[in-house]
Design a protein around this motif. Sequence first.
Motif, PDB file in Angstrom:
ATOM      1  N   MET A   1       9.775   1.915   5.192  1.00 13.35           N
ATOM      2  CA  MET A   1       9.391   0.568   5.625  1.00 13.35           C
ATOM      3  C   MET A   1       7.907   0.322   5.355  1.00 13.35           C
ATOM      4  O   MET A   1       7.504  -0.807   5.128  1.00 13.35           O
ATOM      5  CB  MET A   1       9.701   0.410   7.112  1.00 13.35           C
ATOM      6  CG  MET A   1       9.614  -1.003   7.614  1.00 13.35           C
ATOM      7  SD  MET A   1      10.992  -2.046   7.158  1.00 13.35           S
ATOM      8  CE  MET A   1      12.256  -1.499   8.259  1.00 13.35           C
ATOM      9  N   GLN A   2       7.101   1.391   5.372  1.00 10.27           N
ATOM     10  CA  GLN A   2       5.691   1.279   5.006  1.00 10.27           C
ATOM     11  C   GLN A   2       5.412   2.274   3.885  1.00 10.27           C
ATOM     12  O   GLN A   2       5.108   3.437   4.126  1.00 10.27           O
ATOM     13  CB  GLN A   2       4.766   1.551   6.183  1.00 10.27           C
ATOM     14  CG  GLN A   2       3.309   1.351   5.831  1.00 10.27           C
ATOM     15  CD  GLN A   2       2.395   1.501   7.031  1.00 10.27           C
ATOM     16  OE1 GLN A   2       2.822   1.860   8.109  1.00 10.27           O
ATOM     17  NE2 GLN A   2       1.124   1.235   6.818  1.00 10.27           N
ATOM     18  N   PRO A   3       5.512   1.831   2.639  1.00 14.62           N
ATOM     19  CA  PRO A   3       5.307   2.746   1.508  1.00 14.62           C
ATOM     20  C   PRO A   3       3.860   3.232   1.428  1.00 14.62           C
ATOM     21  O   PRO A   3       2.953   2.579   1.942  1.00 14.62           O
ATOM     22  CB  PRO A   3       5.642   1.882   0.288  1.00 14.62           C
ATOM     23  CG  PRO A   3       6.352   0.691   0.815  1.00 14.62           C
ATOM     24  CD  PRO A   3       5.891   0.507   2.219  1.00 14.62           C
ATOM     25  N   PRO A   4       3.648   4.390   0.779  1.00 19.19           N
ATOM     26  CA  PRO A   4       2.279   4.884   0.597  1.00 19.19           C
ATOM     27  C   PRO A   4       1.451   3.897  -0.225  1.00 19.19           C
ATOM     28  O   PRO A   4       1.934   3.326  -1.190  1.00 19.19           O
ATOM     29  CB  PRO A   4       2.458   6.200  -0.159  1.00 19.19           C
ATOM     30  CG  PRO A   4       3.907   6.429  -0.295  1.00 19.19           C
ATOM     31  CD  PRO A   4       4.640   5.248   0.208  1.00 19.19           C
ATOM     32  N   GLY A   5       0.233   3.679   0.185  1.00 16.84           N
ATOM     33  CA  GLY A   5      -0.663   2.773  -0.524  1.00 16.84           C
ATOM     34  C   GLY A   5      -0.549   1.327  -0.085  1.00 16.84           C
ATOM     35  O   GLY A   5      -1.335   0.491  -0.508  1.00 16.84           O
ATOM     36  N   ILE A   6       0.409   1.003   0.757  1.00 21.97           N
ATOM     37  CA  ILE A   6       0.553  -0.361   1.267  1.00 21.97           C
ATOM     38  C   ILE A   6       0.297  -0.304   2.779  1.00 21.97           C
ATOM     39  O   ILE A   6       0.928   0.455   3.494  1.00 21.97           O
ATOM     40  CB  ILE A   6       1.959  -0.927   0.960  1.00 21.97           C
ATOM     41  CG1 ILE A   6       2.152  -1.022  -0.558  1.00 21.97           C
ATOM     42  CG2 ILE A   6       2.150  -2.287   1.612  1.00 21.97           C
ATOM     43  CD1 ILE A   6       3.505  -1.517  -0.988  1.00 21.97           C
ATOM     44  N   SER A   7      -0.647  -1.116   3.239  1.00 16.89           N
ATOM     45  CA  SER A   7      -1.091  -0.998   4.632  1.00 16.89           C
ATOM     46  C   SER A   7      -0.254  -1.805   5.621  1.00 16.89           C
ATOM     47  O   SER A   7      -0.564  -1.849   6.791  1.00 16.89           O
ATOM     48  CB  SER A   7      -2.558  -1.412   4.737  1.00 16.89           C
ATOM     49  OG  SER A   7      -2.711  -2.737   4.277  1.00 16.89           O
ATOM     50  N   CYS A   8       0.804  -2.459   5.167  1.00 15.03           N
ATOM     51  CA  CYS A   8       1.651  -3.221   6.087  1.00 15.03           C
ATOM     52  C   CYS A   8       3.121  -2.865   5.864  1.00 15.03           C
ATOM     53  O   CYS A   8       3.473  -2.220   4.883  1.00 15.03           O
ATOM     54  CB  CYS A   8       1.445  -4.721   5.893  1.00 15.03           C
ATOM     55  SG  CYS A   8       1.842  -5.300   4.231  1.00 15.03           S
TER      56      CYS A   8
ATOM     57  N   GLU B   1       3.402  -8.617   2.589  1.00 17.20           N
ATOM     58  CA  GLU B   1       2.560  -9.806   2.722  1.00 17.20           C
ATOM     59  C   GLU B   1       1.068  -9.497   2.718  1.00 17.20           C
ATOM     60  O   GLU B   1       0.276 -10.309   2.267  1.00 17.20           O
ATOM     61  CB  GLU B   1       2.929 -10.564   4.001  1.00 17.20           C
ATOM     62  CG  GLU B   1       4.273 -11.232   3.918  1.00 17.20           C
ATOM     63  CD  GLU B   1       4.609 -12.005   5.178  1.00 17.20           C
ATOM     64  OE1 GLU B   1       3.965 -11.762   6.227  1.00 17.20           O
ATOM     65  OE2 GLU B   1       5.512 -12.845   5.107  1.00 17.20           O
ATOM     66  N   CYS B   2       0.687  -8.326   3.220  1.00 16.09           N
ATOM     67  CA  CYS B   2      -0.743  -8.015   3.325  1.00 16.09           C
ATOM     68  C   CYS B   2      -1.427  -7.914   1.967  1.00 16.09           C
ATOM     69  O   CYS B   2      -2.622  -8.163   1.857  1.00 16.09           O
ATOM     70  CB  CYS B   2      -0.947  -6.743   4.130  1.00 16.09           C
ATOM     71  SG  CYS B   2      -0.191  -5.285   3.389  1.00 16.09           S
ATOM     72  N   ILE B   3      -0.696  -7.573   0.930  1.00 14.65           N
ATOM     73  CA  ILE B   3      -1.308  -7.479  -0.401  1.00 14.65           C
ATOM     74  C   ILE B   3      -0.678  -8.445  -1.388  1.00 14.65           C
ATOM     75  O   ILE B   3      -1.065  -8.502  -2.547  1.00 14.65           O
ATOM     76  CB  ILE B   3      -1.247  -6.039  -0.957  1.00 14.65           C
ATOM     77  CG1 ILE B   3       0.178  -5.514  -0.965  1.00 14.65           C
ATOM     78  CG2 ILE B   3      -2.139  -5.122  -0.175  1.00 14.65           C
ATOM     79  CD1 ILE B   3       0.311  -4.156  -1.602  1.00 14.65           C
ATOM     80  N   GLY B   4       0.329  -9.202  -0.939  1.00 14.83           N
ATOM     81  CA  GLY B   4       0.926 -10.236  -1.786  1.00 14.83           C
ATOM     82  C   GLY B   4       1.886  -9.717  -2.838  1.00 14.83           C
ATOM     83  O   GLY B   4       2.007 -10.311  -3.903  1.00 14.83           O
ATOM     84  N   CYS B   5       2.575  -8.627  -2.574  1.00 11.05           N
ATOM     85  CA  CYS B   5       3.529  -8.062  -3.536  1.00 11.05           C
ATOM     86  C   CYS B   5       4.951  -8.414  -3.144  1.00 11.05           C
ATOM     87  O   CYS B   5       5.299  -8.439  -1.969  1.00 11.05           O
ATOM     88  CB  CYS B   5       3.390  -6.542  -3.606  1.00 11.05           C
ATOM     89  SG  CYS B   5       1.878  -6.001  -4.372  1.00 11.05           S
TER      90      CYS B   5
END
Length: 165
Positions: A105-112, A124-128
Amino acid sequence: MPWAGDGRSESLPFPVEEESLPSQAGRKGKVFLALFGGLLGLGLCVIFGLAIFGAPWTPRWLDAGIPPDRLSEGIPFPITLSDRSGRIYPLILVRTGAQIRAFPMQPPGISCLLKIEGAELIAECIGCRFTADGRPIAGPCASPLPAHPVQTMGGSVWVDVNRLR
């Protein structure tokens, strides 16, 4: 002049049995037994800990409790698994054809956390935005989402929560 207690005198002024005198070999034996007992106790604690919590280098397969045919084709299915130690693993299961993927649910490198919108996964936090099978659609993310290995055993989906590929 030899002292009576230094072991160099021929006779002692009091009656002493030979076995009650401490010897160098006796002390070494006691030290050896103490060290051996300590190492044996430590080894047993390590084995017990690995048996309870699992070794970090071995796969930790957790049963999702979901039959593969319950997963809809291409529709993300959120699930939370936990192991014997109480650690929680929030995952997203997706079936595409005969293949099942388990994304954290929270992949490595993504903070949300990933959010599910229809058949897409959104950070949503990085727009991907990602497709249900983890391929990037839009945003700055260029690589696909890493997934945990998945197997179907005994009519249920099993996930190896120790590894990502």
